[in-house]
Design an enzyme around this catalytic site. Structure first.
Site, short mmCIF file in Angstrom:
data_model
loop_
_atom_site.label_atom_id
_atom_site.label_comp_id
_atom_site.label_asym_id
_atom_site.label_seq_id
_atom_site.Cartn_x
_atom_site.Cartn_y
_atom_site.Cartn_z
CG ASP A 38 -0.30 -0.55 2.47
OD1 ASP A 38 0.94 -0.51 2.57
OD2 ASP A 38 -1.04 -0.99 3.38
CG ASP A 40 -8.80 -2.25 12.28
OD1 ASP A 40 -7.77 -2.83 11.88
OD2 ASP A 40 -9.27 -1.24 11.73
CG HIS A 84 -6.06 -2.77 9.04
ND1 HIS A 84 -6.21 -1.52 9.60
CD2 HIS A 84 -4.71 -3.00 9.05
CE1 HIS A 84 -5.02 -1.02 9.92
NE2 HIS A 84 -4.10 -1.91 9.61
CD GLU A 128 -8.62 0.73 7.61
OE1 GLU A 128 -8.47 -0.25 8.35
OE2 GLU A 128 -8.02 1.81 7.76
P1 PGA Z 1 2.12 -1.99 12.66
O1 PGA Z 1 0.97 -1.79 11.59
O2 PGA Z 1 3.02 -3.05 12.16
O3 PGA Z 1 2.82 -0.65 12.71
O4 PGA Z 1 1.45 -2.34 13.95
C1 PGA Z 1 0.40 -2.86 10.94
C2 PGA Z 1 -0.85 -2.44 10.21
O5 PGA Z 1 -1.54 -1.51 10.65
O6 PGA Z 1 -1.17 -3.07 9.19
#
Ligand code: PGA
Length: 279
Positions: A72, A141, A143, A148
């Protein structure tokens, strides 16, 4: 599914980096046989990138015949902004390894035609022969990439509006000021990741414990998009002890009991036959 439970973050990234290294080496990449790797950003994979860079520096691993696709990128953030995923990937990984810059694919969140940009990304993945191993992290959450809660589980690369939880979580990278966090992103779809021949998801810390429970102990649900990988034939989840806090004791015991099988995946000879067991 395989669930590999490691002691802590460091052991989780060590195990995963060794797994990625072994997968690439066993694939025997060459000029007519590129290994296609899907990659994430975020704080979780940082330890893996550090370890992969070390393997390249000690000549244990080469990315000469590896093609990468990132999950992304923010929309509208300048490419050279320190928090863009372009900056993240080059600073933490690509500039330290022997990858051909032409073989790196990161979505352009400043493209004039974002839909065209997403469609071209999907086309490039197909043209490369498809992703062999897609590595990802998850949000609290559940995702995956920026898919999302409520995202289609067959979605493809597209523009997505970020959920408020994600904006709040990512504010730590933008001076803790949520007004500075971009509100939309380009992201691969859940379907794009599902098409990979193998999916490796990293989950660390108590803040992700409930998401891990929803990912593997409850049903497939578009409100927890990572749960879609229950329908993937090769889904490998690597987590640390802290992330197991919401799992059933019997789930943890079962997978801990498989550790000796799992350790064969990163040790010893070509393990390609093992890839098809215990899934
Ligand atoms: P993080 O983010 O590795 O910084 O916890 C992962 C994500 O939100 O996909």
């Amino acid at each position: 599914m395989r669930l590999v439970i490691t002691k802590d973050y460091d052991e989780m990234t060590e195990w995963s980096a060794r797994y990625i290294k072994k997968r690439i080496i066993d694939f025997k990449p060459g000029p007519n046989h590129y290994f296609v790797l899907g990659l994430p950003t975020g704080s979780t994979p940082l330890g893996i990138y550090k370890k992969l860079v070390k393997f390249v520096k000690t000549k244990e691993l080469s990315f000469k015949y590896v093609i990468t696709f990132n999950m992304d990128e923010y929309v509208g953030l300048p490419r050279d902004h320190p928090e863009s995923y372009h900056s993240y990937m080059w600073n933490n990984f690509f500039k330290h390894i022997d990858i051909e810059p032409n073989n790196v694919h990161i979505l352009d969140g400043n493209a004039t035609d974002l839909v065209h940009e997403c469609n071209e990304f999907e086309r490039a993945i197909k043209e490369s022969g498809g992703i062999e191993l897609f590595v990802g992290g998850i949000g609290p959450d559940g995702h995956i990439a920026f898919n999302e809660p409520g995202s289609s589980l067959v979605s493809r690369t597209r523009v997505k509006t970020l959920a408020q939880d994600t904006i709040i979580a990512n504010a730590r990278f933008f001076d803790n000021d949520i007004t500075k966090v971009p509100t939309s992103a380009l992201t691969v779809g859940v379907g794009t990741v599902m098409d990979a021949r193998e999916v490796l998801i990293l989950i660390s810390g108590t803040s992700k414990a409930y998401a891990l429970h929803m990912a593997i102990e409850e049903g497939v649900n578009h409100m927890w998009t990572v749960s879609a990988f229950q329908n993937h034939s090769r889904f490998l989840c690597v987590c640390d002890e802290d992330a197991t806090m919401e799992l059933k004791v019997k789930t943890v015991r079962y997978f801990k009991g498989l550790m000796s099988v799992h350790s064969q995946l990163i040790n010893g000879n070509d393990h390609s036959s093992l890839l098809h067991t215990e899934n």
